[in-house]
Scaffold this motif. Structure first.
Motif, PDB file in Angstrom:
ATOM      1  N   UNK A 266       0.860  -1.189   0.000  1.00  0.00           N
ATOM      2  CA  UNK A 266       0.000   0.000   0.000  1.00  0.00           C
ATOM      3  C   UNK A 266       0.894   1.235   0.000  1.00  0.00           C
ATOM      4  N   UNK A 267       0.826   2.017  -1.062  1.00  0.00           N
ATOM      5  CA  UNK A 267       1.580   3.268  -1.109  1.00  0.00           C
ATOM      6  C   UNK A 267       0.595   4.417  -1.245  1.00  0.00           C
ATOM      7  N   UNK A 268       1.126   5.628  -1.119  1.00  0.00           N
ATOM      8  CA  UNK A 268       0.279   6.808  -1.302  1.00  0.00           C
ATOM      9  C   UNK A 268      -0.174   6.923  -2.750  1.00  0.00           C
ATOM     10  N   UNK A 269       0.487   6.207  -3.659  1.00  0.00           N
ATOM     11  CA  UNK A 269       0.164   6.301  -5.084  1.00  0.00           C
ATOM     12  C   UNK A 269      -0.597   5.083  -5.593  1.00  0.00           C
ATOM     13  N   UNK A 270      -1.074   4.273  -4.692  1.00  0.00           N
ATOM     14  CA  UNK A 270      -1.864   3.132  -5.135  1.00  0.00           C
ATOM     15  C   UNK A 270      -1.510   1.873  -4.376  1.00  0.00           C
ATOM     16  N   UNK A 271      -2.371   0.885  -4.546  1.00  0.00           N
ATOM     17  CA  UNK A 271      -2.246  -0.380  -3.832  1.00  0.00           C
ATOM     18  C   UNK A 271      -1.956  -1.477  -4.845  1.00  0.00           C
ATOM     19  N   UNK A 272      -0.890  -2.253  -4.611  1.00  0.00           N
ATOM     20  CA  UNK A 272      -0.564  -3.359  -5.514  1.00  0.00           C
ATOM     21  C   UNK A 272      -0.788  -4.681  -4.803  1.00  0.00           C
ATOM     22  N   UNK A 273      -1.490  -5.586  -5.455  1.00  0.00           N
ATOM     23  CA  UNK A 273      -1.752  -6.917  -4.884  1.00  0.00           C
ATOM     24  C   UNK A 273      -0.866  -7.921  -5.604  1.00  0.00           C
ATOM     25  N   UNK A 274      -0.216  -8.781  -4.839  1.00  0.00           N
ATOM     26  CA  UNK A 274       0.641  -9.815  -5.405  1.00  0.00           C
ATOM     27  C   UNK A 274      -0.184 -10.702  -6.338  1.00  0.00           C
ATOM     28  N   UNK A 275       0.264 -10.884  -7.593  1.00  0.00           N
ATOM     29  CA  UNK A 275      -0.505 -11.714  -8.540  1.00  0.00           C
ATOM     30  C   UNK A 275      -0.749 -13.130  -8.016  1.00  0.00           C
ATOM     31  N   UNK A 276       0.076 -13.584  -7.056  1.00  0.00           N
ATOM     32  CA  UNK A 276      -0.155 -14.921  -6.479  1.00  0.00           C
ATOM     33  C   UNK A 276      -1.442 -14.957  -5.660  1.00  0.00           C
ATOM     34  N   UNK A 277      -1.925 -13.786  -5.229  1.00  0.00           N
ATOM     35  CA  UNK A 277      -3.115 -13.756  -4.380  1.00  0.00           C
ATOM     36  C   UNK A 277      -4.361 -13.406  -5.196  1.00  0.00           C
ATOM     37  N   UNK A 278      -4.730 -14.323  -6.070  1.00  0.00           N
ATOM     38  CA  UNK A 278      -5.921 -14.147  -6.897  1.00  0.00           C
ATOM     39  C   UNK A 278      -7.157 -13.920  -6.010  1.00  0.00           C
ATOM     40  N   UNK A 279      -7.170 -14.578  -4.833  1.00  0.00           N
ATOM     41  CA  UNK A 279      -8.327 -14.417  -3.942  1.00  0.00           C
ATOM     42  C   UNK A 279      -8.506 -12.963  -3.501  1.00  0.00           C
ATOM     43  N   UNK A 280      -7.382 -12.299  -3.196  1.00  0.00           N
ATOM     44  CA  UNK A 280      -7.482 -10.898  -2.782  1.00  0.00           C
ATOM     45  C   UNK A 280      -7.837 -10.003  -3.978  1.00  0.00           C
ATOM     46  N   UNK A 281      -7.309 -10.350  -5.133  1.00  0.00           N
ATOM     47  CA  UNK A 281      -7.622  -9.583  -6.348  1.00  0.00           C
ATOM     48  C   UNK A 281      -9.127  -9.686  -6.624  1.00  0.00           C
ATOM     49  N   UNK A 282      -9.659 -10.903  -6.516  1.00  0.00           N
ATOM     50  CA  UNK A 282     -11.102 -11.099  -6.751  1.00  0.00           C
ATOM     51  C   UNK A 282     -11.941 -10.358  -5.713  1.00  0.00           C
ATOM     52  N   UNK A 283     -11.513 -10.452  -4.458  1.00  0.00           N
ATOM     53  CA  UNK A 283     -12.302  -9.856  -3.373  1.00  0.00           C
ATOM     54  C   UNK A 283     -12.406  -8.345  -3.502  1.00  0.00           C
ATOM     55  N   UNK A 284     -11.406  -7.721  -4.103  1.00  0.00           N
ATOM     56  CA  UNK A 284     -11.400  -6.252  -4.166  1.00  0.00           C
ATOM     57  C   UNK A 284     -11.686  -5.737  -5.581  1.00  0.00           C
ATOM     58  N   UNK A 285     -12.200  -6.641  -6.435  1.00  0.00           N
ATOM     59  CA  UNK A 285     -12.448  -6.260  -7.833  1.00  0.00           C
ATOM     60  C   UNK A 285     -13.349  -5.027  -7.943  1.00  0.00           C
ATOM     61  N   UNK A 286     -14.333  -4.914  -7.065  1.00  0.00           N
ATOM     62  CA  UNK A 286     -15.285  -3.798  -7.183  1.00  0.00           C
ATOM     63  C   UNK A 286     -15.005  -2.690  -6.172  1.00  0.00           C
ATOM     64  N   UNK A 287     -13.853  -2.757  -5.548  1.00  0.00           N
ATOM     65  CA  UNK A 287     -13.503  -1.741  -4.563  1.00  0.00           C
ATOM     66  C   UNK A 287     -13.201  -0.418  -5.262  1.00  0.00           C
ATOM     67  N   UNK A 288     -13.483   0.685  -4.562  1.00  0.00           N
ATOM     68  CA  UNK A 288     -13.156   1.997  -5.140  1.00  0.00           C
ATOM     69  C   UNK A 288     -11.715   2.391  -4.826  1.00  0.00           C
ATOM     70  N   UNK A 289     -10.950   1.496  -4.198  1.00  0.00           N
ATOM     71  CA  UNK A 289      -9.557   1.794  -3.846  1.00  0.00           C
ATOM     72  C   UNK A 289      -8.690   1.854  -5.101  1.00  0.00           C
ATOM     73  N   UNK A 290      -7.607   2.639  -5.039  1.00  0.00           N
ATOM     74  CA  UNK A 290      -6.731   2.772  -6.219  1.00  0.00           C
ATOM     75  C   UNK A 290      -5.813   1.562  -6.380  1.00  0.00           C
TER      76      UNK A 290
END
Lengths: 410, 523
Positions: free
Chosen positions: B449-473
């Protein structure tokens, strides 16, 4: 002629800035000494930048001392240019950093100006990430936050910031110095994609005319097409009396603001938390601005630790008719936006009006009615703005016509 | 693995020494791959007949105790760091050793602090051969400059326990500063003028060292209750006027940041935890001691209240904010590894739901499981992260030693590891192509998590899916890195390091993860 000059700052508490001293010599070429916090990472890039700058200003023999506390390149450039200007060796040239593509976006007359964040024009560290906090406007300040002896330094720094920093969609504003001195600032701003000029301590329409004329001259010289907007700030009894002539002084005025710190001093009193002493002036500003068809903007809330006080102050400003509030710390921004957000009742009413308007339009009717009541065009316009504000504040989904709920409920 | 004469390339692609301080070392093999065989180490068999029947183990001073413990050249002396920058004991041990005339000691602290700068003198004179433990400040610069004789070995808190248990490190003499103790050697950290909360970092030392010396400034009659350290492991007790500076024991790390950028990062991290669906009744979390982590806990608290959600347990570092949440009923238990302020100390003393733990329960590779992997979400700091999510926590971007590992590596085993960090500091990029020093493998680091956006590790597809509709950057790490490089004026140069290896970073299982090289500009 000066033999040596310095610019910028150094010391253990300095961050994202640098100090440079140039001593002109008669021979021996360039002697360069540097001490940099980022020498291991950017030492070579810094050397190259300094050489480029000296070549640009045609300085061939000099001793250069640089103490760098992690300054970004546009800051080093501004400090070097300031030192050269102080040596009177700039030959009227400005050393411009590249204009970044992301600085080229435009603003609109009617955009929201709920929050405007003041940043001291000679302090790089606060500027760099300011846009991330999503204020409606960012003000790079050349006036009160800059010491009299550093006005030249701030001109260079603000100009470079306008060309290099991403403000992520915030309106790009600069507060110039008081007129007439502020007119000298414009050449450092107008060609560099500034959106809006704040005119401080404005007392007469003539002062706005002077700014508008000077801006037009620069726009023609530089073949600029985008308009430059103005926000005069009323900070005195005379300014308050002349509020309407000031508000209508230029077609490019988009807002009229009040600055209470100076205003209360000028009328011979002090600011209180109830604000009775400024009630008339605030109402005057709201009415002058509304009469002129521009946005009335309230003063700055300067206690950065008192978020409840800020919320109350914004609610009060909103109740008086203001559209915006000034702030000096990024954490104040969400509080201001929240307090300016429409209430659920206002949103519901606006939805009905907008839907009725759209229904009337699709049926080709010129009269909009809701139940038995006729709706006037200004009310429709106000309702559309309320909807837009609700969407922008996260209180209404952008697809609300399809029954979308607020964002937060997903 | 390619083996050259002196260096081995480990599974992470890092060149590491094949021998460290004269002993063969095992290169890192991957997460959970190394399983040493054999039996755990053990101290010599003791007989109670050799100890005073009246339980009085007091000796007059530290020097006599060291002599009585049989201090000799080359021995390993251990200390704990619960007093942080307010420790008054470690320096005295080596002053006494110098008076006795021994040399080539190995100091094995659970961490060192700037207050330990006087030990430089003993490194120069030869009393201390080298340090196996985290170093920063003057000691860090001394080591980074290549002036220390041996190779420093940096371990996590769990790795320290592992090294003691599997015999990699044998402690000859453990000196345990204890805020309260009795003459038998029972000791705790919750009472007395130097109260620091608990003594968990000294637990392994008490159990595995040949000789154990308790040093206290608050002697109480038997029994000292609670006994966080059992007197049955203790050989001697020394009483001193003052063992720590209370104001520095709870150091400034418990201040909430006022930096708007760090607050933004902390807020984004808390909102991520919510949007990823982690914030639900009965969840657990751990947040470190830095300003950003503290603010994260406060944003999380507000979200918990808003959603009506309670945490089953929180792993500490405890502080006043966690204590407040415990007392408000937002948390059922604090399982605490160290207390960061006096409120933490008070709560641990008074509240049975505020429990002291040790690296044994939470972090130890040779445990039959450990608590850190049960934690739903942990937020940690880092000095650098690379595009493969590998992270550095021990060196500055120019290669200088900056921090210890602490529990950092151990915490990576949490179900979701979040690093809330700025994307650059001044002009120093934090998101880089390759970390200067590898401390945490990217496969264990889930979210940046940085001030310029949030990066999710590609290994964590579950987290990517869970936040697909999030308004987070949510963005890719490459994108954030590109933006940072544009701001900082291009890719940074590689710092000139080496050739000498001055320290190694151990992985939690005792294998060698990376080498830290000499910084030539410091010499």
């Amino acid at each position: 002629m000066n033999l040596s000059a310095e610019a910028g700052r150094k010391g253990p508490d300095i961050r994202s800035d640098c100090w440079i001293k140039i001593t002109l010599t008669n021979s021996g070429g360039i002697q360069f000494e540097k001490e940099s916090k980022v020498n291991a990472l950017y030492g070579a890039a810094i050397d190259e930048l300094i050489v480029t700058g000296l070549t640009f200003f045609e300085i061939e023999h000099a001793q250069i001392e640089l103490i760098d506390s992690g300054a970004l390149p546009f800051v080093i450039m501004a400090r070097l240019e300031t030192a050269v200007r102080r040596l009177k060796k700039d030959r009227g040239k400005q050393w411009l950093p590249e204009l970044k593509e992301f600085c080229r976006y435009e603003t609109t007359r009617d955009r929201f100006r709920r929050s405007r964040l003041y940043l001291p024009g000679n302090e790089p560290k606060f500027m760099i990430n300011a846009g991330l906090h999503k204020p409606d406007g960012i003000i790079l300040d050349l006036e009160d936050s800059v010491a009299p002896g550093e006005k030249d330094a701030a001109q260079c720094l603000v100009r470079n910031a306008l060309r290099q920093l991403n403000f992520y969609g915030a309106e790009r504003m600069v507060r110039i110095n008081q007129i007439p001195r502020g007119l000298e600032d414009l050449i450092y701003l107008i060609p560099h994609h500034v959106h809006t000029i704040l005119i401080p301590k404005c007392e007469t329409a003539e002062q706005v005319h002077a700014v508008a004329d000077a801006v037009d001259k620069i726009r023609i010289e530089h073949h600029l097409s985008a308009p430059i907007f103005f926000m005069p700030i009323i900070e005195s009894a005379l300014g308050a009396i002349n509020a309407y002539p000031i508000a209508t002084a230029s077609a490019n005025n988009v807002a009229l603001a009040i600055g209470l710190e100076d205003y209360t001093a000028d009328i011979g009193t002090q600011r209180t938390s109830e604000g009775r002493e400024s009630f008339w002036a605030r109402c005057q500003i709201v009415n002058a601005a509304r009469a002129a068809g521009i946005q009335p903007i309230d003063t700055v809330f300067s206690d950065v630790t008192d978020m409840d006080g800020l919320r109350q102050s914004v609610l009060e400003a909103r109740a008086l008719g203001f559209d915006g509030k000034g702030c000096i710390h990024p954490r104040q921004i969400p509080v201001i936006h929240e307090a300016f957000a429409p209430t659920q009742e206002e949103i519901d009413k606006a939805r009905k009006i907008v839907l009725a308007f759209e229904a009337a339009q699709s049926q080709g009717l010129s009269v909009v009615s809701l139940g038995s009541k006729m709706i006037d065009p200004p009310v429709v316009k106000r309702a559309q703005r309320t909807i837009q504000l609700a969407i922008d504040s996260g209180k209404l989904a952008s697809n609300w016509r399809q029954g979308g709920a607020a964002y937060d409920q997903n | 693995m390619t083996r050259t004469k002196e260096f081995v390339k480990n599974t992470a692609g890092r060149l590491v020494p094949a021998f460290i301080n004269g002993r063969p070392a095992i290169p890192y093999m991957g997460v959970g791959k190394y399983r040493p065989q054999g039996r755990k180490a053990a101290p010599a068999i003791a007989s109670c007949a050799d100890y005073p029947a009246d339980g009085n183990k007091i000796v007059p001073d530290l020097k006599s105790a060291l002599i009585k413990a049989g201090i000799r050249d080359g021995m390993t002396i251990s200390t704990h760091h619960h007093f942080r920058n307010g420790d008054l004991v470690a320096n005295q041990i080596f002053d006494a050793a110098a008076e006795i005339g021994v040399k080539d000691l190995i100091w094995f602290p659970s961490a060192s602090f700037p207050c330990h700068a006087p030990i430089l003198r003993h490194l120069e004179s030869g009393v201390v051969h080298h340090i196996e433990g985290s170093m920063n400040g003057p000691l860090g610069d001394y080591c980074s400059a290549g002036k220390m004789r041996g190779t420093a070995v940096l371990r996590s808190h769990g790795g320290r326990y592992q090294a003691v248990q599997d015999g990699e490190v044998h402690i000859d003499i453990a000196v345990i500063a204890a805020p309260t103790a009795d003459a038998f050697g029972n000791a705790n950290g919750v009472m007395g003028p130097s109260a620091c909360g608990l003594l968990g970092f000294a637990l392994a030392d008490s159990q595995y060292a040949d000789k154990v010396i308790i040093v206290t400034d608050n002697l109480v009659p038997f029994p000292c209750i609670p006994w966080q350290i059992h007197g049955n492991y203790v050989d001697m007790v020394v009483v001193m006027d003052k063992i720590g500076e209370p104001s520095k024991i709870v150091s400034g790390t418990t201040e909430i940041t006022r930096s708007p950028d760090r607050l933004l990062i902390a807020e984004l991290a808390a909102r991520f935890v919510k949007d990823a669906g982690i914030l639900k009744d009965g969840f657990s979390f751990q947040a470190g001691a830095g300003g950003t982590s503290l603010s994260f806990a406060i944003f999380l608290r507000d979200l918990m209240k808003e959603m009506g959600v309670k945490a089953r347990f929180v792993r500490g570092g405890s502080n006043q904010y966690l204590v407040q949440m415990l007392e408000e009923g937002l948390i059922d238990y604090i399982l605490d590894g160290q207390t960061f302020d006096l409120e933490g100390v008070r709560s641990m003393r008074e509240n049975p739901r505020h429990v002291n733990t040790s690296p044994f329960t939470s972090y130890n590779y040779h445990g039959k499981g450990n608590f850190s992997s049960l934690v739903d979400v942990v937020v940690l700091g880092a000095t650098e992260v690379d595009v493969h999510f590998n992270a550095n926590v021990v060196t500055h971007s120019d290669g200088r030693l900056l921090h210890g590992i602490g529990g950092w590596q151990n915490c990576l085993f949490s179900k979701c590891t979040i690093l809330p960090i700025p994307s650059f500091r001044d002009r120093i990029p934090v998101i880089v192509d390759e970390v200067t020093t590898l401390c945490g493998p990217g496969e264990l680091i889930d979210v940046i998590v940085t001030e310029r956006g949030i990066a999710i590790n590609p290994l964590r597809q579950d987290l990517i899916d869970a936040t697909r509709h999030s308004s987070l950057p949510i963005r890719s790490l490459q994108e954030i890195k590109a933006e940072v490089e544009e701001i900082c004026g291009g890719k940074p140069q590689r710092p000139q390091l080496g050739p000498k290896v001055v320290a190694v970073v151990k992985w939690v299982d005792g294998t060698v993860l990376d080498s830290i090289y000499q910084v030539q500009t410091l010499t």
